[in-house]
Write a protein that holds these residues in place. Structure first.
Motif, PDB file in Angstrom:
ATOM      1  N   UNK A  70       0.811  -1.218   0.000  1.00 13.24           N
ATOM      2  CA  UNK A  70       0.000   0.000   0.000  1.00 13.24           C
ATOM      3  C   UNK A  70       0.849   1.274   0.000  1.00 13.24           C
ATOM      4  N   UNK A  71       1.917   1.271   0.772  1.00 10.59           N
ATOM      5  CA  UNK A  71       2.707   2.498   0.876  1.00 10.59           C
ATOM      6  C   UNK A  71       3.429   2.825  -0.425  1.00 10.59           C
ATOM      7  N   UNK A  72       3.629   1.827  -1.266  1.00  8.34           N
ATOM      8  CA  UNK A  72       4.240   2.109  -2.570  1.00  8.34           C
ATOM      9  C   UNK A  72       3.260   2.899  -3.450  1.00  8.34           C
ATOM     10  N   UNK A  73       1.984   2.533  -3.352  1.00 10.33           N
ATOM     11  CA  UNK A  73       0.980   3.294  -4.079  1.00 10.33           C
ATOM     12  C   UNK A  73       0.868   4.696  -3.514  1.00 10.33           C
ATOM     13  N   UNK A  74       0.937   4.824  -2.192  1.00 10.95           N
ATOM     14  CA  UNK A  74       0.832   6.151  -1.599  1.00 10.95           C
ATOM     15  C   UNK A  74       1.987   7.041  -2.037  1.00 10.95           C
ATOM     16  N   UNK A  75       3.203   6.504  -2.030  1.00  9.35           N
ATOM     17  CA  UNK A  75       4.355   7.300  -2.453  1.00  9.35           C
ATOM     18  C   UNK A  75       4.192   7.774  -3.893  1.00  9.35           C
ATOM     19  N   UNK A 207      -7.367   7.646  -8.831  1.00 10.81           N
ATOM     20  CA  UNK A 207      -8.517   7.826  -7.938  1.00 10.81           C
ATOM     21  C   UNK A 207      -8.042   7.612  -6.503  1.00 10.81           C
ATOM     22  N   UNK A 208      -8.263   8.580  -5.636  1.00  6.38           N
ATOM     23  CA  UNK A 208      -7.833   8.490  -4.238  1.00  6.38           C
ATOM     24  C   UNK A 208      -8.654   7.455  -3.477  1.00  6.38           C
ATOM     25  N   UNK A 209      -9.958   7.534  -3.562  1.00  7.49           N
ATOM     26  CA  UNK A 209     -10.934   6.587  -3.009  1.00  7.49           C
ATOM     27  C   UNK A 209     -10.939   6.529  -1.489  1.00  7.49           C
ATOM     28  N   UNK A 233      -3.291   5.578   0.461  1.00  3.46           N
ATOM     29  CA  UNK A 233      -3.022   4.140   0.328  1.00  3.46           C
ATOM     30  C   UNK A 233      -4.056   3.407  -0.507  1.00  3.46           C
ATOM     31  N   UNK A 234      -5.312   3.840  -0.453  1.00  2.00           N
ATOM     32  CA  UNK A 234      -6.378   3.101  -1.117  1.00  2.00           C
ATOM     33  C   UNK A 234      -6.519   3.488  -2.591  1.00  2.00           C
ATOM     34  N   UNK A 235      -5.624   4.313  -3.089  1.00  2.00           N
ATOM     35  CA  UNK A 235      -5.736   4.802  -4.462  1.00  2.00           C
ATOM     36  C   UNK A 235      -5.620   3.668  -5.477  1.00  2.00           C
ATOM     37  N   UNK A 236      -6.284   3.853  -6.609  1.00  2.00           N
ATOM     38  CA  UNK A 236      -6.192   2.908  -7.728  1.00  2.00           C
ATOM     39  C   UNK A 236      -6.297   3.681  -9.028  1.00  2.00           C
ATOM     40  N   UNK A 286     -16.903  -0.240  -1.978  1.00  2.00           N
ATOM     41  CA  UNK A 286     -16.385   0.335  -0.738  1.00  2.00           C
ATOM     42  C   UNK A 286     -17.028  -0.326   0.478  1.00  2.00           C
ATOM     43  N   UNK A 287     -18.337  -0.572   0.413  1.00  2.00           N
ATOM     44  CA  UNK A 287     -19.007  -1.223   1.540  1.00  2.00           C
ATOM     45  C   UNK A 287     -18.424  -2.606   1.786  1.00  2.00           C
ATOM     46  N   UNK A 288     -18.103  -3.331   0.721  1.00  2.00           N
ATOM     47  CA  UNK A 288     -17.458  -4.637   0.880  1.00  2.00           C
ATOM     48  C   UNK A 288     -16.106  -4.496   1.575  1.00  2.00           C
ATOM     49  N   UNK A 289     -15.321  -3.512   1.168  1.00  2.00           N
ATOM     50  CA  UNK A 289     -14.024  -3.284   1.819  1.00  2.00           C
ATOM     51  C   UNK A 289     -14.214  -3.085   3.318  1.00  2.00           C
TER      52      UNK A 289
END
Length: 331
Positions: A70-75, A207-209, A233-236, A286-289
């Motif tokens: 996750x932190x790789x996506x955040x960076x 998308x930040x999400x 972190x949750x970005x895609x 998102x609700x599933x997450x």
């Protein structure tokens, strides 16, 4: 909320980490406990700086499939957002696969603003409109592949990637049994039946999400303004309209929402029937997450009950609406 996936570092370990990373030690440290996945500390350094350290869970600890790296996506998201003119906490240092800790960590410049979740400033409509402009700029960043590249959940089309994202999350319920309003196979079928509307999305957008008020910092000196959007972190890479899910969580996106007006100041956006069906798909996701992530994290019941109940109600409503949309499209 706290979680069992978080790691703990003693003051001496924090000091040693910053000396390796930044060449300076720690004067004081305060653990920040509001986050979900990563361990986070605010650190005052010997050289006078204040920073925030984010430390990933140990690779051996349980995580959901999409939470790998996750932190790789955040960076990556922070650097891309900065280039797009979106206010974020500046990235000071990033380390992946640290040989001492056995994981990833980021060091960010500490913010001196106030979380929007902790205050009720004047002019909230103006702030919401400003947030819409920032999100439009964030979503204007485009990529090469759809989905979560950092977790290996990707697709050549948005339909392929999004269904893979849903399938991975539902697959996590085999490791973490989760009370859901419908059987897993039936939920997947609802997503698949509604998925043709995803073919309208042909370019991967960032998308930040996870843009809720707790992840928006405000500068309240003078006229309130947004200082930074945090926690990427949750970005895609996917559909920009998914960005409206978390700022309207468990609710609806209204045409008179200042957030939408601000977004349209930067880029056109039409809420067509197909776009609203896509938004329902992302609300259900998102609700599933929010439901499945309790498996590895085991939140305290008194803290989690309200979120779990809201996510269950939202997921039920979205699945019912998606079924009706799919029937209408076939009819």
């Amino acid at each position: 909320m706290d979680s069992r996936t978080k790691r703990r570092l003693a003051p001496a370990e924090l000091d040693a980490l910053t000396r390796r990373a930044l060449g300076t030690g720690v004067t004081t440290s305060t653990e920040l406990t509001d986050g979900y996945a990563n361990a986070v500390w605010r650190l005052a350094l010997d050289d006078g700086r204040e920073v925030v350290l984010k430390l990933s869970p140990h690779p051996d600890l349980d995580q959901l499939s999409y939470e790998r790296n996750l932190l790789r996506m955040e960076a990556a998201a922070i650097e891309l957002a900065t280039g797009a003119g979106v206010p974020v906490a500046p990235l000071v240092h990033a380390c992946f696969d640290d040989p001492v800790l056995g994981g990833d960590y980021l060091v960010l410049a500490a913010l001196d603003g106030v979380s929007w979740n902790e205050t009720k400033p004047d002019g909230e409509d103006a702030l919401r409109r400003e947030l819409g402009r920032h999100l439009a700029r964030f979503n204007a960043v485009t990529g090469e592949v759809f989905g979560y590249p950092h977790a290996g959940i990707v697709g050549e089309t948005w339909r392929e990637a999004f269904l893979a994202m849903v399938a991975a999350l539902l697959g996590d319920t085999e490791r973490y049994p989760t009370p859901l309003p419908r059987p897993v196979e039936e939920i997947m079928a609802v997503f698949e039946d509604a998925a043709p509307v995803l073919d309208e999305v042909t370019t991967p957008h960032l998308v930040h999400f996870d843009v809720w008020v707790g992840n928006v910092f405000l500068d309240l000196r003078g006229t309130p303004r947004i200082q930074a959007i945090i926690d990427h972190e949750r970005a895609f890479w996917g559909d920009p309209i998914a960005e409206f899910v978390t700022p309207t969580i468990f609710g609806e996106l209204r045409e008179d929402d200042p957030l939408l007006a601000g977004y349209r100041e930067v880029t056109p956006l039409e809420l067509t029937p197909a776009a609203l069906t896509r938004l329902d798909l992302y609300r259900a996701y998102l609700s599933l997450i929010l439901l499945v992530e309790n498996g590895p994290r085991q939140y305290p019941e008194d803290e989690y009950a309200r979120l779990r109940d809201g996510a269950t109600r939202s997921l039920t409503a979205m699945l019912d609406r998606l079924v009706r949309s799919s029937l209408g499209a076939r009819g």
